[in-house]
Design an enzyme around this catalytic site. Structure first.
Site, PDB file in Angstrom:
ATOM      1  N   ARG A  50       2.112   1.201   7.186  1.00 22.74           N
ATOM      2  CA  ARG A  50       2.656   0.996   8.536  1.00 22.74           C
ATOM      3  C   ARG A  50       3.933   1.828   8.662  1.00 22.74           C
ATOM      4  O   ARG A  50       4.676   1.983   7.676  1.00 22.74           O
ATOM      5  CB  ARG A  50       2.931  -0.467   8.838  1.00 22.74           C
ATOM      6  CG  ARG A  50       4.000  -1.068   7.954  1.00 22.74           C
ATOM      7  CD  ARG A  50       4.182  -2.564   8.211  1.00 22.74           C
ATOM      8  NE  ARG A  50       4.875  -3.179   7.088  1.00 22.74           N
ATOM      9  CZ  ARG A  50       6.087  -3.732   7.161  1.00 22.74           C
ATOM     10  NH1 ARG A  50       6.743  -3.775   8.281  1.00 22.74           N
ATOM     11  NH2 ARG A  50       6.633  -4.280   6.085  1.00 22.74           N
ATOM     12  N   TYR A  76      -2.978 -13.692  -6.545  1.00 23.76           N
ATOM     13  CA  TYR A  76      -1.781 -12.864  -6.739  1.00 23.76           C
ATOM     14  C   TYR A  76      -1.476 -12.718  -8.226  1.00 23.76           C
ATOM     15  O   TYR A  76      -1.281 -11.614  -8.741  1.00 23.76           O
ATOM     16  CB  TYR A  76      -0.609 -13.528  -6.016  1.00 23.76           C
ATOM     17  CG  TYR A  76       0.703 -12.769  -6.090  1.00 23.76           C
ATOM     18  CD1 TYR A  76       0.855 -11.546  -5.453  1.00 23.76           C
ATOM     19  CD2 TYR A  76       1.797 -13.301  -6.782  1.00 23.76           C
ATOM     20  CE1 TYR A  76       2.064 -10.869  -5.497  1.00 23.76           C
ATOM     21  CE2 TYR A  76       3.006 -12.632  -6.826  1.00 23.76           C
ATOM     22  CZ  TYR A  76       3.134 -11.415  -6.182  1.00 23.76           C
ATOM     23  OH  TYR A  76       4.334 -10.745  -6.227  1.00 23.76           O
ATOM     24  N   GLY A 120       8.687  -2.410   3.113  1.00 25.02           N
ATOM     25  CA  GLY A 120       8.759  -3.826   2.796  1.00 25.02           C
ATOM     26  C   GLY A 120      10.138  -4.294   2.380  1.00 25.02           C
ATOM     27  O   GLY A 120      11.132  -3.572   2.497  1.00 25.02           O
ATOM     28  N   GLN A 121      10.159  -5.541   1.861  1.00 18.60           N
ATOM     29  CA  GLN A 121      11.453  -6.178   1.541  1.00 18.60           C
ATOM     30  C   GLN A 121      12.212  -5.397   0.461  1.00 18.60           C
ATOM     31  O   GLN A 121      13.405  -5.152   0.591  1.00 18.60           O
ATOM     32  CB  GLN A 121      11.210  -7.626   1.073  1.00 18.60           C
ATOM     33  CG  GLN A 121      12.495  -8.432   0.954  1.00 18.60           C
ATOM     34  CD  GLN A 121      12.311  -9.778   0.249  1.00 18.60           C
ATOM     35  OE1 GLN A 121      11.254 -10.100  -0.247  1.00 18.60           O
ATOM     36  NE2 GLN A 121      13.375 -10.560   0.210  1.00 18.60           N
TER      37      GLN A 121
END
Ligand SMILES: NC(=O)c1ccc[n+]([C@@H]2O[C@H](COP(=O)([O-])OP(=O)(O)OC[C@H]3O[C@@H](n4cnc5c(N)ncnc54)[C@H](O)[C@@H]3O)[C@@H](O)[C@H]2O)c1
Length: 319
Positions: free
Chosen positions: A36, A142, A11-12
């Site tokens: 992934r 979230y 990810g980021q």
């Protein structure tokens, strides 16, 4: 050999944290993992990778045991906008995945890093210079998962003596990996569009002021917190940290300093605007400054200059 596990490494944040950890500890000592498989690894990022679903206790335990993991940097999560679209999946990953990581860390005596967010605050929190310890009644899934994560981290530290540390990140701006579906993604997308098209259509209102941070500061904050003297940490977990504060119109003005013909328009996405409106306008990070010496290096002007330079080197303007 003792090793570090990074979950959600594609990810980021993970794309840059893995490289920084490998530079510090050696490539073989840092196990990148994700559900992934990253298509390309960033330069200097070569090292072990494990396919790993954090919601699967068997998989997490297997990787921790096989690699003699002593610290887990747990980044796998659904971000704010995606979590609002898929609240059930968000609970399952953000809380279930963290629970699995904490339980495994308890059994195998690992330290844990857990990133929380300004999303852990809500509309009843003081919105300006939000204190470290204050009301936390978020209205997004979230935010609910982040508050739960903060409390679980504190619980495992107090009840089982686990070394759990964490930061409440503001919006993160970076040029290595694209953002994963957060409310502050506009502050990254705008740079790509400014270079390619000299134009950006923003999904937040022009005056939506939020705290932000450039990724080099965020990575340094993680490394500094994880090596801070525990005797000096009164909080340990969920430190407010920030580096800069701006709205879309202020970011556009900073970009216009470098690209004078850059234009911004607004098409408000009501879902993401509602999330942003429930978050603090600015947060007070004095606890992080006092307890482990946090100081940001990039302000709006320095970040904007560096983003345009770094992205300008890899993107071509569209004709
Ligand atoms: N980026 C920000 O602006 C920001 C701000 C505050 C907090 N955070 C927090 O930092 C952490 C990392 O954020 P990011 O921006 O790198 O997110 P991201 O969405 O870019 O990356 C998350 C990664 O988790 C992986 N993942 C999804 N499901 C998984 C599973 N079941 N098992 C293992 N991996 C799985 C995804 O494939 C993805 O690569 C998250 O906890 C996020 O809430 C991020």
């Amino acid at each position: 050999m003792a090793a570090i596990l990074v979950t959600g490494a594609a990810g980021q944040i993970g794309s840059e944290l893995v490289a920084a950890l490998r530079q510090k500890h050696g490539a073989a000592a840092v196990i990148a993992s994700d559900v992934r498989i990253p298509i390309t690894q960033p330069a200097g990022d070569a090292g072990p990778f494990e396919p790993l679903d954090c919601t699967r206790p068997d998989q997490v335990q297997d990787v921790v045991r096989r690699h003699s993991i002593t610290a887990i940097y747990h980044l796998a999560a659904l971000l704010s906008a995606v979590a609002e679209e898929k609240p059930q999946a968000a609970w399952s990953l953000n809380v279930g995945g963290l629970y699995t990581v904490l339980e495994t860390a308890r059994q195998y005596h690992c330290a844990v890093f857990f990133p929380s967010s300004i999303g852990a605050f809500g509309p009843t929190t003081p919105r300006d210079r939000t204190p470290q310890d204050t009301v936390q009644r978020p209205t997004t899934m979230y935010g609910i998962t982040k508050v739960t994560g903060e409390m679980l981290g504190d619980y495992y530290a107090r009840r089982f003596g686990l070394d759990v540390r964490g930061l409440r990140f503001p919006g993160l701006i970076s040029h290595v990996a694209p953002p994963g579906g957060g409310t502050t993604d506009y502050a990254v997308e705008i740079f790509y569009q400014a270079i390619r098209y000299r134009h950006y259509t923003c999904f937040l209102r022009p005056d939506t002021t939020l705290d932000m941070m450039y990724m080099p500061d965020a990575i340094r904050a993680i490394l500094e917190l994880m090596t801070a003297d525990p005797a000096k940490l009164a909080h340990r977990n969920a430190f407010n940290i920030t580096a800069m504060n701006f709205s879309p119109e202020q970011l556009a003005a900073a970009i216009r300093q470098q690209i004078p013909d850059f234009r911004i328009e607004y098409e408000i996405d009501l879902a993401r605007q509602a999330i942003a409106d429930s978050w603090p306008r600015s947060i007070d990070d004095s606890a992080a400054r006092q307890e482990w010496g946090w100081t940001p290096r990039y302000d709006l002007a320095a970040m904007t200059k560096d983003m345009l330079e770094k992205l300008g080197a890899k993107l071509k303007p569209a004709r």
